[in-house]
Design a protein around this motif. Sequence first.
Motif, PDB file in Angstrom:
ATOM      1  N   ASN A 109      39.275  34.107  59.698  1.00  0.00           N
ATOM      2  CA  ASN A 109      38.078  34.863  59.341  1.00  0.00           C
ATOM      3  C   ASN A 109      38.409  36.300  58.951  1.00  0.00           C
ATOM      4  OD1 ASN A 109      36.151  32.800  59.699  1.00  0.00           O
ATOM      5  ND2 ASN A 109      36.194  33.080  61.916  1.00  0.00           N
ATOM      6  N   ILE A 110      39.332  36.938  59.675  1.00  0.00           N
ATOM      7  CA  ILE A 110      39.716  38.303  59.324  1.00  0.00           C
ATOM      8  C   ILE A 110      40.427  38.319  57.967  1.00  0.00           C
ATOM      9  CG2 ILE A 110      41.295  40.181  59.925  1.00  0.00           C
ATOM     10  CD1 ILE A 110      40.579  39.738  62.836  1.00  0.00           C
ATOM     11  N   THR A 111      41.278  37.333  57.736  1.00  0.00           N
ATOM     12  CA  THR A 111      41.970  37.261  56.445  1.00  0.00           C
ATOM     13  C   THR A 111      40.974  37.117  55.306  1.00  0.00           C
ATOM     14  OG1 THR A 111      43.943  36.280  57.457  1.00  0.00           O
ATOM     15  CG2 THR A 111      43.657  35.976  55.084  1.00  0.00           C
ATOM     16  N   ASN A 112      39.997  36.219  55.471  1.00  0.00           N
ATOM     17  CA  ASN A 112      39.021  35.968  54.410  1.00  0.00           C
ATOM     18  C   ASN A 112      38.051  37.125  54.222  1.00  0.00           C
ATOM     19  OD1 ASN A 112      40.011  33.433  53.821  1.00  0.00           O
ATOM     20  ND2 ASN A 112      38.605  32.383  55.191  1.00  0.00           N
ATOM     21  N   MET A 113      37.404  37.529  55.320  1.00  0.00           N
ATOM     22  CA  MET A 113      36.254  38.432  55.224  1.00  0.00           C
ATOM     23  C   MET A 113      36.599  39.904  55.354  1.00  0.00           C
ATOM     24  SD  MET A 113      33.090  36.390  57.022  1.00  0.00           S
ATOM     25  CE  MET A 113      33.937  35.763  58.466  1.00  0.00           C
ATOM     26  N   ALA A 114      37.777  40.236  55.880  1.00  0.00           N
ATOM     27  CA  ALA A 114      38.173  41.645  55.985  1.00  0.00           C
ATOM     28  C   ALA A 114      39.246  41.985  54.956  1.00  0.00           C
ATOM     29  CB  ALA A 114      38.660  41.955  57.400  1.00  0.00           C
ATOM     30  N   LEU A 115      40.360  41.270  54.995  1.00  0.00           N
ATOM     31  CA  LEU A 115      41.477  41.627  54.116  1.00  0.00           C
ATOM     32  C   LEU A 115      41.186  41.325  52.651  1.00  0.00           C
ATOM     33  CD1 LEU A 115      44.508  40.408  56.286  1.00  0.00           C
ATOM     34  CD2 LEU A 115      43.501  42.683  56.148  1.00  0.00           C
ATOM     35  N   VAL A 116      40.764  40.094  52.361  1.00  0.00           N
ATOM     36  CA  VAL A 116      40.561  39.712  50.957  1.00  0.00           C
ATOM     37  C   VAL A 116      39.430  40.515  50.323  1.00  0.00           C
ATOM     38  CG1 VAL A 116      39.864  37.834  49.419  1.00  0.00           C
ATOM     39  CG2 VAL A 116      41.509  37.403  51.242  1.00  0.00           C
ATOM     40  N   THR A 117      38.308  40.644  51.018  1.00  0.00           N
ATOM     41  CA  THR A 117      37.179  41.360  50.420  1.00  0.00           C
ATOM     42  C   THR A 117      37.507  42.826  50.172  1.00  0.00           C
ATOM     43  OG1 THR A 117      36.235  41.758  52.614  1.00  0.00           O
ATOM     44  CG2 THR A 117      35.445  39.837  51.416  1.00  0.00           C
ATOM     45  N   VAL A 118      38.257  43.441  51.080  1.00  0.00           N
ATOM     46  CA  VAL A 118      38.604  44.856  50.896  1.00  0.00           C
ATOM     47  C   VAL A 118      39.626  45.017  49.773  1.00  0.00           C
ATOM     48  CG1 VAL A 118      39.796  46.815  51.944  1.00  0.00           C
ATOM     49  CG2 VAL A 118      38.024  45.612  53.220  1.00  0.00           C
ATOM     50  N   VAL A 119      40.673  44.207  49.788  1.00  0.00           N
ATOM     51  CA  VAL A 119      41.717  44.339  48.760  1.00  0.00           C
ATOM     52  C   VAL A 119      41.140  44.072  47.369  1.00  0.00           C
ATOM     53  CG1 VAL A 119      43.859  43.343  47.879  1.00  0.00           C
ATOM     54  CG2 VAL A 119      43.624  43.816  50.318  1.00  0.00           C
ATOM     55  N   VAL A 120      40.404  42.992  47.226  1.00  0.00           N
ATOM     56  CA  VAL A 120      39.839  42.646  45.918  1.00  0.00           C
ATOM     57  C   VAL A 120      38.716  43.606  45.535  1.00  0.00           C
ATOM     58  CG1 VAL A 120      38.587  40.884  44.615  1.00  0.00           C
ATOM     59  CG2 VAL A 120      40.474  40.220  46.103  1.00  0.00           C
ATOM     60  N   GLY A 121      37.781  43.826  46.460  1.00  0.00           N
ATOM     61  CA  GLY A 121      36.634  44.657  46.149  1.00  0.00           C
ATOM     62  C   GLY A 121      36.994  46.102  45.876  1.00  0.00           C
ATOM     63  N   TYR A 122      37.766  46.710  46.772  1.00  0.00           N
ATOM     64  CA  TYR A 122      38.092  48.122  46.575  1.00  0.00           C
ATOM     65  C   TYR A 122      39.064  48.302  45.408  1.00  0.00           C
ATOM     66  CZ  TYR A 122      38.944  53.009  47.666  1.00  0.00           C
ATOM     67  OH  TYR A 122      39.025  54.376  47.597  1.00  0.00           O
ATOM     68  N   VAL A 151      33.172  38.485  47.093  1.00  0.00           N
ATOM     69  CA  VAL A 151      32.664  37.375  47.908  1.00  0.00           C
ATOM     70  C   VAL A 151      33.223  36.030  47.448  1.00  0.00           C
ATOM     71  CG1 VAL A 151      30.602  36.148  48.670  1.00  0.00           C
ATOM     72  CG2 VAL A 151      30.609  38.648  48.585  1.00  0.00           C
ATOM     73  N   PRO A 152      33.119  35.654  46.156  1.00  0.00           N
ATOM     74  CA  PRO A 152      33.764  34.398  45.754  1.00  0.00           C
ATOM     75  C   PRO A 152      35.285  34.441  45.892  1.00  0.00           C
ATOM     76  CG  PRO A 152      32.837  35.552  43.852  1.00  0.00           C
ATOM     77  CD  PRO A 152      32.322  36.244  45.056  1.00  0.00           C
ATOM     78  N   ALA A 153      35.887  35.638  45.846  1.00  0.00           N
ATOM     79  CA  ALA A 153      37.325  35.727  46.087  1.00  0.00           C
ATOM     80  C   ALA A 153      37.663  35.290  47.507  1.00  0.00           C
ATOM     81  CB  ALA A 153      37.809  37.149  45.846  1.00  0.00           C
ATOM     82  N   ALA A 154      36.824  35.696  48.462  1.00  0.00           N
ATOM     83  CA  ALA A 154      37.013  35.250  49.845  1.00  0.00           C
ATOM     84  C   ALA A 154      36.807  33.741  49.951  1.00  0.00           C
ATOM     85  CB  ALA A 154      36.053  35.992  50.767  1.00  0.00           C
ATOM     86  N   ALA A 155      35.848  33.201  49.198  1.00  0.00           N
ATOM     87  CA  ALA A 155      35.614  31.759  49.202  1.00  0.00           C
ATOM     88  C   ALA A 155      36.806  31.005  48.624  1.00  0.00           C
ATOM     89  CB  ALA A 155      34.342  31.435  48.415  1.00  0.00           C
ATOM     90  N   VAL A 156      37.429  31.566  47.599  1.00  0.00           N
ATOM     91  CA  VAL A 156      38.631  30.952  47.023  1.00  0.00           C
ATOM     92  C   VAL A 156      39.759  30.942  48.052  1.00  0.00           C
ATOM     93  CG1 VAL A 156      40.442  31.234  45.291  1.00  0.00           C
ATOM     94  CG2 VAL A 156      38.053  31.484  44.623  1.00  0.00           C
ATOM     95  N   PHE A 158      39.447  30.926  51.314  1.00  0.00           N
ATOM     96  CA  PHE A 158      39.131  29.899  52.311  1.00  0.00           C
ATOM     97  C   PHE A 158      39.472  28.509  51.774  1.00  0.00           C
ATOM     98  CE2 PHE A 158      36.220  26.544  53.580  1.00  0.00           C
ATOM     99  CZ  PHE A 158      36.519  26.455  54.931  1.00  0.00           C
ATOM    100  N   THR A 159      39.140  28.254  50.507  1.00  0.00           N
ATOM    101  CA  THR A 159      39.424  26.948  49.916  1.00  0.00           C
ATOM    102  C   THR A 159      40.921  26.654  49.927  1.00  0.00           C
ATOM    103  OG1 THR A 159      37.476  27.176  48.489  1.00  0.00           O
ATOM    104  CG2 THR A 159      39.106  25.524  47.865  1.00  0.00           C
ATOM    105  N   LEU A 160      41.732  27.668  49.619  1.00  0.00           N
ATOM    106  CA  LEU A 160      43.185  27.488  49.653  1.00  0.00           C
ATOM    107  C   LEU A 160      43.673  27.191  51.067  1.00  0.00           C
ATOM    108  CD1 LEU A 160      44.313  30.357  47.232  1.00  0.00           C
ATOM    109  CD2 LEU A 160      44.223  27.898  46.763  1.00  0.00           C
ATOM    110  N   ILE A 161      43.115  27.924  52.046  1.00  0.00           N
ATOM    111  CA  ILE A 161      43.498  27.685  53.438  1.00  0.00           C
ATOM    112  C   ILE A 161      43.081  26.284  53.866  1.00  0.00           C
ATOM    113  CG2 ILE A 161      43.029  28.381  55.820  1.00  0.00           C
ATOM    114  CD1 ILE A 161      42.830  31.258  54.822  1.00  0.00           C
ATOM    115  N   TYR A 162      41.887  25.869  53.459  1.00  0.00           N
ATOM    116  CA  TYR A 162      41.424  24.526  53.794  1.00  0.00           C
ATOM    117  C   TYR A 162      42.312  23.466  53.138  1.00  0.00           C
ATOM    118  CZ  TYR A 162      38.480  20.390  54.147  1.00  0.00           C
ATOM    119  OH  TYR A 162      38.017  19.131  54.402  1.00  0.00           O
TER     120      TYR A 162
END
Length: 237
Positions: A109-122, A151-156, A158-162
């Motif tokens: 969850n931290i990887t998806n919603m904290a790291l990915v969203t910040v790196v991609v978004g910012y 947001v879809p970047a975080a979903a992507v 998650f999909t890779l992790i799944y």
Amino acid sequence: MHVPDGFIDAPVSIAAGAVAVAGVGVALRGARRELDDRTAPLAGLTAAFVFAAQMLNFPVASGTSGHLLGGTLAAILVGPYTGVLCVSVVLLMQALLFADGGLTALGVNITNMALVTVVVGYGLFRLLLRVLPKTRAAVSAASFVAAVVSVPAAAVMFTLIYAIGGTADVSIGKVATAMIGVHVLIGIGEALITAVTVSSVLAVRPDLVYGARGLLKPLRLHTAEQKADGPAAPSRA
């Protein structure tokens, strides 16, 4: 987006946990350069806002709902490193107090919603500011686009992790279609919240928005006496 316990197998959960620990460790060091007398109180308020906003779900489509992730918003307001810490603390508290996301899946969850969203978004936010005019409207527009994409970047992610460690009997194609499709719509809601919040802070205290520092002139208050006297005459040697 909150991943429950057992949804991802143990090896991948441990690997994601290692990535999350490394990311939070880097954020702890970087936040020392971002936090000062102005941003420290705002960081607390940002974390509280993200926590409250994530508890509120808005309808999306076909009976699904979404909520704010907050990574892009936090990064723009208080800086990317501090933004990672804000969202990570929120996710930890939600897992401990509300069972919203499993403890064994906290790294995911931290990887998806904290790291990915910040790196991609910012990252996208700063890239857009290089080509857009230095105005409040441009900053708000850049924050909107960055939040939409994050947001879809975080979903992507998650999909890779799944795809690597998912335990549910659902095909990766169905997961990808459901996650990415729905989170594109969720991203629009997140973008509206992000743009409105950033615009509101810019309107009253542009100096508090970390992502806009050096771009906008701070507001100046003029007293009635100053307006009556007019600009001071230049001094002569």
